[in-house]
Design a protein around this motif. Structure first.
Motif, short mmCIF file in Angstrom:
data_model
loop_
_atom_site.label_atom_id
_atom_site.label_comp_id
_atom_site.label_asym_id
_atom_site.label_seq_id
_atom_site.Cartn_x
_atom_site.Cartn_y
_atom_site.Cartn_z
N SER A 4 0.81 -1.54 -0.09
CA SER A 4 -0.24 -0.18 0.35
C SER A 4 0.82 1.09 0.03
O SER A 4 2.06 1.15 0.05
CB SER A 4 -1.27 -0.02 1.19
OG SER A 4 0.57 0.16 2.01
N SER A 6 1.05 3.62 2.52
CA SER A 6 1.68 4.01 3.42
C SER A 6 2.66 2.40 4.08
O SER A 6 3.80 3.17 4.43
CB SER A 6 0.05 4.19 4.53
OG SER A 6 -0.21 2.49 4.16
N ASP A 31 -5.43 6.80 -3.64
CA ASP A 31 -5.57 8.05 -2.97
C ASP A 31 -5.63 9.03 -2.83
O ASP A 31 -3.94 8.74 -1.48
CB ASP A 31 -6.70 6.56 -1.35
CG ASP A 31 -7.80 7.78 -0.79
OD1 ASP A 31 -8.70 8.55 -0.48
OD2 ASP A 31 -6.72 8.40 0.55
N GLU A 33 -5.88 11.27 -0.57
CA GLU A 33 -5.33 11.55 1.38
C GLU A 33 -4.26 10.65 1.37
O GLU A 33 -3.85 11.12 2.46
CB GLU A 33 -7.07 11.97 1.18
CG GLU A 33 -7.68 12.35 1.87
CD GLU A 33 -9.00 13.05 2.20
OE1 GLU A 33 -8.59 12.26 3.18
OE2 GLU A 33 -9.59 13.41 2.31
N GLU A 34 -4.75 9.53 1.47
CA GLU A 34 -3.54 8.86 1.98
C GLU A 34 -2.44 9.18 0.77
O GLU A 34 -1.42 8.27 1.63
CB GLU A 34 -3.97 7.58 1.41
CG GLU A 34 -2.97 6.14 1.79
CD GLU A 34 -3.53 4.84 1.16
OE1 GLU A 34 -2.18 4.02 1.79
OE2 GLU A 34 -4.20 4.49 0.63
N ARG A 37 -0.87 11.18 3.52
CA ARG A 37 -0.63 11.07 4.89
C ARG A 37 0.53 10.36 4.57
O ARG A 37 2.02 10.93 5.82
CB ARG A 37 -1.78 10.32 5.59
CG ARG A 37 -2.76 10.57 5.34
CD ARG A 37 -3.58 9.83 6.03
NE ARG A 37 -4.20 8.95 5.58
CZ ARG A 37 -5.29 8.37 5.46
NH1 ARG A 37 -5.95 9.93 5.53
NH2 ARG A 37 -5.26 7.58 5.02
#
Length: 336
Positions: A4, A6, A31, A33-34, A37
Motif C-alpha cells: 500500500s 502507507s 487515494d 489523502e492516503e 499522509r
C-alpha cells in the motif's frame, strides 16, 4: 504495486529509495489523502518541523532571447513586462536586508537571459560581495547557463546555492523550448555541483505534459542529487505561447507535491508559482510533502507574503529556523 501507499512510505522512512524503472503507475490513481499522509510522514522524518523560506529579486528583466513558451520575459512574447538592465547593488542590498529582517532563510538574484555575462556579471558579483559583508541571509543566484569560472567566482563572493530548473521531462522539453536543450540544463547543473554549490532545480506543471512526464522529472531530480526542488503550477500569462492553457486543478498540484516527496525524500520540496491554486494558499501542502517555499514577491506571477507564510508555519507548529537545504557532506557527494 504489492504494498500500500502507507507501507511504501514506511519503507522509504526505513531507507528504501524509488529508482528509474520501478512501476510508478499507482501514484497516478491511488487515494490522494492516503498519499498525502504518507508524504507528510516522510517529510517529518527527513525535514522534521523545518520549512525553508526564500525570496528573489528580478535583477535584470525582459528581452530574453530564449523561447520558453511559459515565460513573460522572453523576447519572443509580448506581455508588457517591465524591461531593465541589471539593478544597482544598493537596491538589491536593501531588498536582501528587508527579507533578512523579515526572517527569511535565503535571498536570490534572478536575471533574465541565456546567461549573465560581462559588465552585468561583474555588477552581480559586487552586489553579492556587499551582501555577504554585512548580512547573514544565505545567498543564491539564478543567472542562466554559466561556465565553471563564473560559478567559482560566485562561490568566492558568498553564493551557496544556484537555481537552474530542468522545467519538465526530457521527452516533453522540446515542446516548451527550442533555443536550448534539456541536456544543456543538465550540463549546467553538474558544473555548478562540481564547484560545490547546492543546486535548486525543479520545474513547472500544467504546461501540457502528462503524469509520466511529471514522474520522470521527479526521478531525474533524484538522480541528480538535487536538495531543493521548486514546483511551479503554471499561471498562464497573456501574451505567452501558453496563455490559453487551462489552469491545472489543485488536486493535481497536491498529488505532484506528494509523490515528489516519496521520490525525493530528503530534499526540500519547495512551493513556488501557483500557490494560490492550492487550498488555503498551500497550507495543506506544508503537511503533505512541501518543506520549503518562495515567499514575498514573485517574478511575474502573484506570490504570497512573508508575514502570511510565517503565520501559517506558526499555526501548523512548523518553523523556518534551523537546518539548511543541505550539509557539506551532501554537496560533496553530489559533486562526486
Amino acid at each position: 504495486m504489492t504494498t500500500s501507499v502507507s507501507e511504501l512510505a514506511q519503507k522509504i522512512i526505513n531507507g528504501y529509495r524509488i529508482k528509474r524503472g520501478d512501476d510508478l503507475e499507482f501514484f497516478k490513481t491511488c487515494d490522494l489523502e492516503e498519499l498525502e499522509r504518507g508524504a507528510g510522514a516522510i517529510q517529518k522524518r527527513y525535514r522534521r518541523n523545518h520549512v525553508d523560506l526564500c525570496s528573489i529579486i528580478n535583477g535584470r528583466s525582459g528581452r530574453c532571447p530564449e523561447d520558453c513558451k511559459y515565460c513573460a520575459q522572453s523576447a519572443h512574447h509580448c506581455t508588457g513586462i517591465d524591461e531593465y538592465p541589471f539593478l544597482p547593488k544598493e537596491k538589491i542590498y536593501a531588498e536582501a536586508k528587508k527579507n533578512q529582517d523579515a526572517g527569511l532563510n535565503r535571498f536570490a538574484i534572478v536575471t533574465a537571459g541565456r546567461a549573465l555575462t560581462g559588465e552585468e556579471f561583474e555588477k552581480a558579483l559586487d552586489a553579492f560581495r556587499m551582501m555577504k559583508k554585512d548580512l547573514t541571509i544565505e545567498l543564491c543566484a539564478s543567472m542562466g547557463f554559466l561556465n565553471a569560472e563564473q560559478f567559482h567566482r560566485l562561490h568566492e563572493v558568498g553564493v551557496t546555492s544556484y537555481h537552474h530548473n530542468i522545467e519538465t521531462s526530457k521527452r516533453f522539453f522540446p515542446q516548451i523550448c527550442t533555443t536550448h536543450t534539456y541536456d544543456d540544463k543538465i550540463r549546467t547543473i553538474k558544473i555548478a555541483q562540481k564547484e560545490g554549490l547546492c543546486v535548486c532545480s525543479g520545474g513547472i506543471i500544467g504546461m501540457g505534459e502528462d503524469w509520466d512526464d511529471r514522474l520522470d522529472m521527479a526521478i531525474s531530480l533524484a538522480e541528480l542529487n538535487i536538495y531543493s526542488i521548486p514546483i511551479n503550477a503554471l499561471m498562464p500569462i497573456k501574451g505567452t505561447a501558453l496563455e490559453d492553457r487551462p489552469q491545472i486543478p489543485a488536486e493535481d498540484v497536491m498529488r505532484t507535491i506528494a509523490f515528489f516527496r516519496y521520490i525525493n525524500p530528503e530534499a526540500n520540496i519547495r512551493l513556488a508559482a501557483g500557490r494560490k491554486v492550492m487550498p488555503d494558499n498551500g497550507e495543506k501542502a506544508f503537511m503533505s510533502g512541501a518543506s520549503a517555499s518562495i515567499s514575498g514577491d514573485m517574478l511575474t506571477t502573484c506570490g504570497t507574503t512573508i508575514k502570511g507564510d510565517l503565520a501559517i508555519l506558526k499555526k501548523l507548529g512548523l518553523s523556518n529556523e534551523g537546518a539548511n537545504d543541505w550539509d557539506d557532506d551532501e554537496v560533496q557527494a553530489a559533486a562526486n
